[in-house]
Design an enzyme around this catalytic site. Structure first.
Site, PDB file in Angstrom:
ATOM      1  N   PRO A  71      35.787  27.323  39.146  1.00 50.28           N
ATOM      2  CA  PRO A  71      36.584  28.388  38.548  1.00 50.28           C
ATOM      3  C   PRO A  71      35.864  29.735  38.603  1.00 50.28           C
ATOM      4  O   PRO A  71      34.663  29.817  38.362  1.00 50.28           O
ATOM      5  CB  PRO A  71      36.717  27.926  37.092  1.00 50.28           C
ATOM      6  CG  PRO A  71      35.507  27.093  36.842  1.00 50.28           C
ATOM      7  CD  PRO A  71      35.198  26.424  38.155  1.00 50.28           C
ATOM      8  N   GLY A  72      36.594  30.761  38.952  1.00 53.28           N
ATOM      9  CA  GLY A  72      36.065  32.124  38.896  1.00 53.28           C
ATOM     10  C   GLY A  72      36.924  32.917  37.930  1.00 53.28           C
ATOM     11  O   GLY A  72      36.554  33.217  36.793  1.00 53.28           O
ATOM     12  N   ARG A  73      38.166  33.160  38.392  1.00 52.16           N
ATOM     13  CA  ARG A  73      39.119  33.965  37.618  1.00 52.16           C
ATOM     14  C   ARG A  73      39.290  33.466  36.186  1.00 52.16           C
ATOM     15  O   ARG A  73      39.257  34.246  35.238  1.00 52.16           O
ATOM     16  CB  ARG A  73      40.470  33.894  38.349  1.00 52.16           C
ATOM     17  CG  ARG A  73      41.487  34.882  37.885  1.00 52.16           C
ATOM     18  CD  ARG A  73      42.867  34.527  38.470  1.00 52.16           C
ATOM     19  NE  ARG A  73      42.870  34.411  39.910  1.00 52.16           N
ATOM     20  CZ  ARG A  73      43.121  35.401  40.769  1.00 52.16           C
ATOM     21  NH1 ARG A  73      43.381  36.600  40.314  1.00 52.16           N
ATOM     22  NH2 ARG A  73      43.128  35.188  42.067  1.00 52.16           N
ATOM     23  N   TYR A 113      47.886  43.089  46.531  1.00 49.98           N
ATOM     24  CA  TYR A 113      48.703  41.889  46.289  1.00 49.98           C
ATOM     25  C   TYR A 113      49.939  42.144  45.428  1.00 49.98           C
ATOM     26  O   TYR A 113      50.666  41.205  45.124  1.00 49.98           O
ATOM     27  CB  TYR A 113      47.891  40.806  45.543  1.00 49.98           C
ATOM     28  CG  TYR A 113      46.462  40.636  45.970  1.00 49.98           C
ATOM     29  CD1 TYR A 113      46.151  40.231  47.270  1.00 49.98           C
ATOM     30  CD2 TYR A 113      45.409  40.840  45.085  1.00 49.98           C
ATOM     31  CE1 TYR A 113      44.827  40.060  47.663  1.00 49.98           C
ATOM     32  CE2 TYR A 113      44.092  40.661  45.460  1.00 49.98           C
ATOM     33  CZ  TYR A 113      43.805  40.278  46.751  1.00 49.98           C
ATOM     34  OH  TYR A 113      42.502  40.107  47.125  1.00 49.98           O
ATOM     35  N   ARG A 122      43.843  45.584  43.277  1.00 42.28           N
ATOM     36  CA  ARG A 122      44.667  44.371  43.313  1.00 42.28           C
ATOM     37  C   ARG A 122      46.170  44.644  43.365  1.00 42.28           C
ATOM     38  O   ARG A 122      46.906  43.869  43.953  1.00 42.28           O
ATOM     39  CB  ARG A 122      44.312  43.435  42.148  1.00 42.28           C
ATOM     40  CG  ARG A 122      42.873  42.905  42.254  1.00 42.28           C
ATOM     41  CD  ARG A 122      42.573  41.779  41.274  1.00 42.28           C
ATOM     42  NE  ARG A 122      43.264  40.556  41.629  1.00 42.28           N
ATOM     43  CZ  ARG A 122      44.339  40.119  41.049  1.00 42.28           C
ATOM     44  NH1 ARG A 122      44.862  40.784  40.025  1.00 42.28           N
ATOM     45  NH2 ARG A 122      44.920  39.008  41.454  1.00 42.28           N
ATOM     46  N   GLY A 151      40.594  27.936  41.028  1.00 39.64           N
ATOM     47  CA  GLY A 151      41.985  28.288  41.147  1.00 39.64           C
ATOM     48  C   GLY A 151      42.928  28.310  39.972  1.00 39.64           C
ATOM     49  O   GLY A 151      44.029  28.799  40.121  1.00 39.64           O
ATOM     50  N   CYS A 190      43.496  59.610  47.411  1.00 40.19           N
ATOM     51  CA  CYS A 190      44.434  60.268  48.316  1.00 40.19           C
ATOM     52  C   CYS A 190      45.204  59.226  49.101  1.00 40.19           C
ATOM     53  O   CYS A 190      44.937  59.004  50.285  1.00 40.19           O
ATOM     54  CB  CYS A 190      43.679  61.198  49.249  1.00 40.19           C
ATOM     55  SG  CYS A 190      42.943  62.530  48.320  1.00 40.19           S
TER      56      CYS A 190
HETATM   57  N1  LLP Z   1      36.137  28.371  45.398  1.00 36.04           N
HETATM   58  C1  LLP Z   1      36.452  28.894  46.590  1.00 36.04           C
HETATM   59  C2  LLP Z   1      36.019  28.220  47.796  1.00 36.04           C
HETATM   60  C3  LLP Z   1      37.186  30.085  46.655  1.00 36.04           C
HETATM   61  O1  LLP Z   1      37.492  30.592  47.846  1.00 36.04           O
HETATM   62  C4  LLP Z   1      37.581  30.733  45.463  1.00 36.04           C
HETATM   63  C5  LLP Z   1      38.329  31.983  45.504  1.00 36.04           C
HETATM   64  C6  LLP Z   1      37.216  30.159  44.246  1.00 36.04           C
HETATM   65  C7  LLP Z   1      36.500  28.964  44.249  1.00 36.04           C
HETATM   66  C8  LLP Z   1      37.551  30.773  42.924  1.00 36.04           C
HETATM   67  O2  LLP Z   1      38.924  30.802  42.701  1.00 36.04           O
HETATM   68  P1  LLP Z   1      39.460  31.319  41.265  1.00 36.04           P
HETATM   69  O3  LLP Z   1      39.091  30.279  40.245  1.00 36.04           O
HETATM   70  O4  LLP Z   1      38.813  32.614  40.999  1.00 36.04           O
HETATM   71  O5  LLP Z   1      40.930  31.439  41.451  1.00 36.04           O
HETATM   72  N2  LLP Z   1      40.662  38.615  45.582  1.00 36.04           N
HETATM   73  C9  LLP Z   1      41.707  37.707  45.176  1.00 36.04           C
HETATM   74  C10 LLP Z   1      41.176  36.323  44.904  1.00 36.04           C
HETATM   75  C11 LLP Z   1      40.466  35.716  46.080  1.00 36.04           C
HETATM   76  C12 LLP Z   1      40.014  34.330  45.789  1.00 36.04           C
HETATM   77  C13 LLP Z   1      39.109  33.855  46.832  1.00 36.04           C
HETATM   78  N3  LLP Z   1      38.559  32.570  46.603  1.00 36.04           N
HETATM   79  C14 LLP Z   1      42.392  38.281  43.945  1.00 36.04           C
HETATM   80  O6  LLP Z   1      41.987  39.323  43.461  1.00 36.04           O
HETATM   81  O7  LLP Z   1      43.368  37.715  43.459  1.00 36.04           O
END
Ligand code: LLP
Length: 433
Positions: free
Chosen positions: A293-295, A336, A332, A250, A363
C-alpha cells in the site's frame, strides 16, 4: 468531513490534525504540504496488525515509497518496522540516507538500468522484484561480478483488469510491467530464474492497479486465485516450495464524499480467508502474503494549503479562483481528472458561496486543481485547503515555470517540524552551469 482529522474551530477556520490551518499558513507560508504523522503511523500499524492476524505469520505490508518519498517518511517506516518498495536509485538513496534497513527494501521498476542494479546491490537491497527477462539476465551478470547471490521475486501479470483509470492499470496481459502468465512466458521466466547461479528465487509479485475500491472483492480474489494456481503449478513442476506472494498495492482512498470508504482490516480479513480456503482446495500451504500500500497509508494524512490570489469573474461564463501553487505541486487533476475536496480554510461555513474553478498559477489552461467547486466567499489572501493530497502530490511535483516546490510540514502529537524545506530561487538554479 472527508476525513476525521479535519474539523472546524470556533473562528470558522479549517483545522487539520487539531491545528488551525490558517495559522500554519501564516507561520510557514504557502503553498504548504501538511502531513498528520500520527495518522501515517496508525495506518502502518493497522496494516501490520490485520495482515499478521488474517493472513498468517510473516505476512506484512510493504510501503510503496513512490506515494510520498522523502527522508523523514523512511524514518517513520523504519521506526514502524515496515518494509518499503523503492523504484529508482533516487528512492534508494533517500531511504539509505534516512537510515532505513535496506534488507527490508524491495526494488521495483520495469527498466532498471545496469547502474541502478549495481547501486541497489551495493546498497544491500533485500529483494529485487524482477520485471523482465532482460533484467533477470542483467541482474545475474552484475550479481556474479560482485560475488552476490541476489534474492528476487518475479513480477508476473495475472491478466486482471481492476477497472480503475488507465494510467494506473497494470495487471493486464498487455502491460509494460511484468511477464504474462497467460502467454506461458511467466512459466519460462521461472525456469530461467532457476537456472541462474546468482539469482535466488523467493517468490512472486503482481500488482493489478492503484485506486482500486473492489467493493465486491472480485479483483483481489480473482488475482489471488490466478497467482496461487500459478504458484502451485511452478512449485510442482520444479520441485520447489516457494511461499512468498506479493499482491501489490492499490486500495482506493476517499477523495470526495461520493467515493466509498474502505474498511481495510475487513478487506484484508476477507482476502486472507479467501486465500486460506483456496489454498486448502489446492492442497497447498497458504503463502506469506505481502501487500504494497502507498496511497491508502499516506493520502488522507496529507493536505495542501494555498493562498488565494486573483479572482476572476466572467459574467455569464464562469469564475476562476487562482492559488499560489497548481499543477507543479499537484498534477493529478491535469493528468487523471482526479477529484478533490476543497475548502476556504479562512471561512469554512457560510451561506455566501462562489461556484468556481480552482486553478493554479502556471502558464497552461489545464493547470486546474479542481473545476466547478463551491468556495465560501473567497477573497484575496484567504487560505484554501485541498484535502487528501498526501499521496502522489509531493512525489509528482515539478519545477514547471521554475516554480519552487512547497515545504513539507509534519504535524505530530506533540509538535510540528519541517521534513522538506521550501525550494528557494537558488535551489531552482542549483543544477544550472
Ligand atoms: N506496488 C506497485 C508495484 C505499484 O506500481 C504501485 C503504484 C503500488 C504498489 C502502490 O499503489 P497504491 O497503494 O499507492 O495505490 N500517480 C498515480 C498512481 C500511480 C501508482 C503507481 N503504482 C496517481 O497519482 O494516482
Amino acid at each position: 468531513m472527508i476525513c476525521p482529522n479535519i474539523t472546524v474551530n470556533e473562528k470558522n477556520h479549517l483545522c487539520f490534525a487539531g491545528r488551525d490551518t490558517t495559522q500554519l499558513a501564516e507561520k510557514y507560508s504557502t503553498p504548504l504540504y501538511l502531513y498528520d504523522e500520527q495518522l501515517i503511523r496508525q495506518k502502518c500499524r493497522m496494516y501490520k496488525k490485520a495482515m499478521a492476524e488474517y493472513m498468517g505469520a510473516g505476512s506484512r505490508p510493504v510501503y510503496a515509497g513512490k506515494a510520498a518519498c522523502f527522508k523523514h517518511m523512511y524514518e517513520i517506516m523504519g521506526q514502524e518496522d515496515m518494509c518499503v518498495d523503492l523504484v529508482s536509485s533516487g528512492e534508494i538513496y533517500t531511504a539509505m540516507k534516512a537510515g532505513f534497513p535496506m534488507e527490508r527494501a524491495f526494488f521495483h521498476g520495469n527498466n532498471k538500468t545496469d547502474g541502478d542494479i549495481a547501486y541497489a546491490i551495493d546498497c544491500g537491497v533485500g529483494h529485487f522484484v524482477v520485471d523482465s527477462f532482460d533484467e533477470l539476465y542483467a541482474l545475474d551478470a552484475i550479481a556474479k561480478e560482485k560475488g552476490v547471490v541476489q534474492k528476487v521475486l518475479l513480477r508476473v501479470t495475472p491478466g486482471i483488469d481492476p477497472h480503475t483509470y488507465e494510467a494506473v492499470n497494470t495487471g493486464k496481459v498487455d502491460s509494460k510491467f511484468g511477464v504474462a502468465i497467460e502467454t506461458g512466458q511467466a512459466a519460462e521466466f521461472c525456469k530461467a530464474a532457476l537456472e541462474l547461479s546468482n539469482i535466488s528465487l523467493q517468490g512472486w509479485h503482481c500488482h493489478v492497479g492503484s485506486q482500486v475500491f473492489d467493493e465486491d472483492h472480485s479483483v483481489y480474489h480473482d488475482t489471488a486465485e490466478i497467482m496461487l494456481s500459478f504458484m502451485k503449478e511452478m512449485n510442482e513442476k520444479h520441485g520447489l516450495s516457494l511461499n512468498v506472494l506479493n499482491i501489490g498495492g492499490g486500495y482506493g482512498v476517499r477523495y470526495v464524499n461520493s467515493d466509498p470508504a474502505i474498511d481495510i482490516p475487513q478487506n484484508i480479513k476477507t482476502l486472507g480467508d479467501f486465500i486460506k480456503e483456496y489454498c486448502e482446495k489446492l492442497a497447498m500451504p497458504a503463502p506469506i502474503i505481502l501487500m504494497e500500500p502507498g496511497r491508502s497509508i499516506v493520502a488522507d494524512a496529507g493536505m495542501t494549503l494555498y493562498t488565494v490570489g486573483t479572482i476572476k469573474k466572467i459574467p455569464g461564463y464562469k469564475n476562476y479562483v487562482s492559488i499560489d501553487g497548481g499543477m507543479t505541486d499537484n498534477p493529478r487533476y491535469a493528468l487523471y481528472g482526479s477529484k478533490y475536496t476543497v475548502f476556504n480554510a479562512s471561512r469554512v461555513e457560510s451561506e455566501d458561496k462562489l461556484r468556481c474553478d480552482l486553478v493554479g498559477r502556471c502558464c497552461e489552461s489545464d493547470d486546474v486543481i479542481q473545476p466547478d467547486v463551491s468556495l465560501t466567499a473567497p477573497g484575496r489572501g484567504d487560505v484554501v485547503a485541498v484535502c487528501t493530497t498526501g499521496a502522489y502530490n509531493y512525489s509528482m511535483s515539478s519545477n514547471y515555470n521554475r516554480v519552487g516546490r512547497p515545504a513539507v510540514l509534519m504535524l505530530t502529537e506533540t509538535g510540528e517540524h519541517i521534513a522538506v524545506r521550501r525550494e528557494t530561487l537558488e535551489d531552482i538554479l542549483s543544477c544550472d552551469m
